[in-house]
Structure formats: structure tokens, C-alpha cells
Design a protein around this motif. Structure first.
Motif, short mmCIF file in Angstrom:
data_model
loop_
_atom_site.label_atom_id
_atom_site.label_comp_id
_atom_site.label_asym_id
_atom_site.label_seq_id
_atom_site.Cartn_x
_atom_site.Cartn_y
_atom_site.Cartn_z
N CYS A 26 0.85 8.12 -0.21
CA CYS A 26 0.56 6.81 -0.10
C CYS A 26 1.39 6.11 1.02
O CYS A 26 2.67 6.58 1.28
CB CYS A 26 0.89 6.32 -1.58
N TYR A 28 2.58 3.23 0.45
CA TYR A 28 3.53 2.35 -0.34
C TYR A 28 4.11 3.28 -1.35
O TYR A 28 3.90 4.31 -1.62
CB TYR A 28 2.74 1.13 -1.00
N ARG A 29 5.27 2.48 -2.01
CA ARG A 29 6.33 3.36 -2.96
C ARG A 29 6.57 2.20 -4.14
O ARG A 29 7.50 1.95 -4.35
CB ARG A 29 7.64 3.44 -2.24
N CYS A 30 5.32 1.91 -4.54
CA CYS A 30 5.36 0.97 -5.75
C CYS A 30 6.45 1.55 -6.99
O CYS A 30 6.47 2.73 -7.18
CB CYS A 30 4.24 0.86 -6.34
N TYR A 32 6.56 1.10 -9.70
CA TYR A 32 6.23 1.90 -11.19
C TYR A 32 5.39 2.89 -10.98
O TYR A 32 4.98 3.65 -11.93
CB TYR A 32 5.58 0.67 -11.84
N CYS A 33 5.40 3.59 -9.54
CA CYS A 33 4.46 4.59 -9.43
C CYS A 33 5.07 5.83 -8.79
O CYS A 33 4.74 6.92 -9.23
CB CYS A 33 3.08 4.06 -8.72
N MET A 34 6.05 5.50 -7.78
CA MET A 34 6.48 6.38 -7.03
C MET A 34 8.11 6.32 -6.89
O MET A 34 8.56 5.24 -6.74
CB MET A 34 5.90 6.51 -5.62
N GLY A 73 -2.71 8.51 -5.15
CA GLY A 73 -2.29 8.12 -3.73
C GLY A 73 -3.26 6.90 -3.24
O GLY A 73 -3.88 6.23 -4.09
N ASN A 102 -4.98 -0.04 -2.26
CA ASN A 102 -3.90 -1.24 -2.19
C ASN A 102 -4.44 -2.19 -1.11
O ASN A 102 -3.42 -3.36 -0.94
CB ASN A 102 -2.50 -0.35 -2.09
FE1 SF4 Z 1 0.64 3.92 -3.60
FE2 SF4 Z 1 -1.16 2.78 -5.41
FE3 SF4 Z 1 0.99 3.96 -6.38
FE4 SF4 Z 1 1.40 1.74 -5.34
S1 SF4 Z 1 0.28 2.27 -7.11
S2 SF4 Z 1 2.49 3.50 -4.74
S3 SF4 Z 1 -0.25 1.78 -3.70
S4 SF4 Z 1 -0.51 4.95 -5.18
#
Ligand code: SF4
Ligand code: SAM
Length: 327
Positions: A26, A28-30, A32-34, A73, A102
């Protein structure tokens, strides 16, 4: 079981929807996700090739899957995605094909996507505020995302939804503004309850339920649940406001889970089949695909489906990486 037998689990639920992660990567590095450094990237050779995904989708279609959603991703970081979606649509015109993104790379892809045959586009957007957007994505710029959303609308892509993860103290006060933004573009807004996943910032204090959000909205007494007859409406419950005419979808993934009517399966970028987001058990399909063994593939899929858990509360172990499995 022979070709064409429908996919039903041991609780009688019919599986008609497959979410396919095309990459774990990805841009991005949101929060809450990564983690900030991103995920450890899977080597290209281990990721299912487009041809292999197409082969699998054909088999799933014969087994009664009606809708494929491509995700990650960030799916648009994988080169060739949009031509692949078009090819898949041409090959399986009876299937619905959807994309979750995204929107950061949408402006350059919108025209091609509009003619690819996709039937739905979900865009993840948690805030319109530039500083907060940078904070939550660690990298992103909101202008690029708005440009992408507007390009998708202008290109005539149908059935666009914005998905917003509700985070108390972060965006709970901003929902009326996001709703206005969506309505101005005739886009449906859906609010998603924050789920406790791995690598994230989830904390019980950051959770806010869909019903609390509605009660904080302007004209709070006016929200009425509307029954949606569309069998493809997904997991959201929709509400309309008598006074303002506004409409909003809420996905109560946590406060009122919808396991009893779950119709979904997930395929990871590595080619592993998951029958529930919260169940760590995976069935590897890649080698069977690479051997071209359709019979063994079908047997493996039926076998996995028979073991689909009843409800995520029964098996939740808190070790979920949304980016690899496909959110
Ligand atoms: Fe990437 Fe989507 Fe996870 Fe955000 S929510 S880090 S945009 S995969
Ligand atoms: N990168 C694409 C995107 O962001 O739309 C697709 C993949 S992303 C993992 C899919 C969706 O999962 C996004 O809408 C994201 O907000 C959601 N998601 C990730 N972690 C979540 C969590 N802890 N709770 C609720 N939704 C989450």
C-alpha cells in the motif's frame, strides 16, 4: 460434489461473494491498518498472477459466487489492475466486479475504470481535514483523494460508496461534513465500526458505535431505519432522516455483527482462502491453481467452506492483518 454445486456452509449460509486481495502493498500506512514501515512485502513470485486469479474466479463462479470485490493493500498500486478487471468482466460477464480503494491513484484510473465493466466502487475516506488525513494515513494528501473521487464521479462510474471508519475523538464530530461531501456528489456514505485488528491503534476508548453516531448527528430524532430490498446491499443498515432527507449506511461490524447472514469468502494475495476475517485458518490454493487441478481445487474450496465458523465472536484471536487478507 460436481461442478456447479452451490457453496453452502454447515450453518446453511450460501456463499456468493468473494473478496480478492491483489496485493498486500500500500502507498498509505493507515494507523489502524499498518505499522509505519509498512508490511513485509511478499515476493512477486508468491503473489497470484492475474491469469491465476482469473482461473480461480472462473471456478468460483461455477460454484455460485456472484460477486468479486478486488481489494488489498491498495489494489491500484498493482500494475495492470484495471485492464485485468476489464478482461475478467469480458470473460465472466454474469459476475459483478467491484473495487475498494483509498482513491489516491483514482484520478489517473477513473476513465479506464468507468469502461472496465465494474459495477461498484468503494472508497475509503476517514476525514476531509488535511492535517487529520495526513495523521491517519501517515503519508496521504487529501487533495489527491478528492481529485480521485471527483474524477470517478465525472467519469460516470456507477454505485460509488464512501466508507468511513468511525474513531472516537478523531472523526466522530466530522460525520455531518463527510455526509454533506458525499451527498453533494450523489455518493452513498457508509460508516464502519472500528474493528480490533492487529497492528492497529484500536482501543476500546476509540470505539464508537453506529447508534451513538446517529444520536450525535443534527436532527438526531429524525433518523429512521429503511429496509433495503436489494439483496446485494451488503452488511450495511440504512437510515434516512425525515427532516433533512439525508441517507446514511451503518456497518455495525462490532456492536451488532451480521455473521448469521454472512455470504463472504476471502482470497489473500498469496492465494490462501479464508472463510472468516477473524479466523486465522487458511486453505492454500496457489499450488493447486499452478498445477491447473480444477477438481482438487473445488474439493479444497468445499472443504474449507464446510468449516466456516458460525460467528467471529466464537473464534476471534486478534491477529488479523487486514492488508494481506483484503479488507
Ligand atoms: Fe492502505 Fe487501505 Fe490499509 Fe490504509 S486501510 S493502509 S489505504 S490498505
Ligand atoms: N487500501 C484500500 C482501502 O483503504 O480502501 C483497500 C484495503 S483496506 C484494508 C479496506 C478497508 O478496510 C478500508 O476501508 C479500511 O478503512 C478498512 N479497515 C482497515 N482496518 C480496519 C479496522 N480496524 N476497522 C474497520 N475497518 C478497517
Amino acid at each position: 460434489m460436481g461442478i456447479g454445486a452451490e457453496l453452502k456452509d454447515s450453518f446453511g449460509r450460501k456463499l456468493t461473494y468473494l473478496r480478492v486481495s491483489v496485493t498486500d502493498r500500500c502507498n498509505y500506512r493507515c494507523l489502524y491498518c499498518m505499522p509505519p514501515e509498512g508490511v513485509k512485502c511478499i515476493p512477486h513470485a508468491d503473489i497470484l498472477r492475474y491469469e491465476e486469479i482469473k482461473f480461480l474466479c472462473g471456478i468460483f463462479c461455477e460454484m455460485g459466487i456472484e460477486k468479486f470485490r478486488f481489494t488489498g493493500g491498495e489494489p491500484l498500486v498493482r500494475r495492470g489492475l484495471v485492464p485485468f478487471l476489464k478482461e475478467l468482466h469480458n470473460e465472466l460477464p454474469q459476475a459483478k466486479i467491484a473495487l475498494t480503494t483509498n482513491a489516491s491513484l483514482l484520478s489517473d484510473n477513473a476513465e479506464a475504470l468507468a469502461s472496465s465493466g465494474i459495477s461498484a466502487l468503494n472508497i475509503s475516506l476517514d476525514t476531509l481535514n488535511p492535517e487529520r488525513f495526513k495523521e491517519i494515513t501517515r503519508i496521504g494528501t487529501i487533495d489527491k483523494v478528492i481529485e480521485g473521487i471527483d474524477a470517478a464521479v465525472d467519469a460516470g462510474i456507477e454505485n460509488i460508496k464512501i466508507n468511513t471508519v468511525l474513531i472516537r475523538g478523531f472523526n466522530d464530530k466530522e460525520i455531518p461534513a463527510i455526509l454533506k461531501f458525499a451527498e453533494e456528489r450523489k455518493i452513498v456514505l457508509r460508516l464502519i465500526e472500528f474493528m480490533p485488528l492487529q497492528d492497529g491503534i484500536w482501543h476500546k476508548n476509540s470505539f464508537i458505535s453506529g447508534s451513538e453516531i446517529l444520536s450525535n448527528m443534527p436532527c438526531a430524532d429524525g433518523w429512521r431505519e429503511v429496509k433495503c430490498s436489494d439483496k446485494n446491499r451488503g452488511p450495511a443498515q440504512y437510515y434516512e432522516n425525515d427532516e433533512t432527507g439525508e441517507r446514511i449506511g451503518i456497518i455495525t461490524a462490532v456492536s451488532n455483527h451480521f455473521c448469521s447472514r454472512c455470504n463472504r469468502l476471502r482470497l489473500s494475495a498469496l492465494g490462501n482462502l479464508r472463510t472468516c476475517l477473524f479466523n486465522p485458518e487458511e486453505t492454500p490454493l496457489k499450488d493447486l491453481v499452478r498445477n491447473g487441478d480444477a477438481e482438487k481445487l473445488r474439493a479444497a474450496i468445499y472443504d474449507a467452506v464446510a468449516r466456516k465458523p458460525r460467528c467471529w465472536n466464537d473464534i476471534r484471536d486478534g491477529h488479523i492483518k487486514m492488508s494481506g487478507i483484503g479488507g
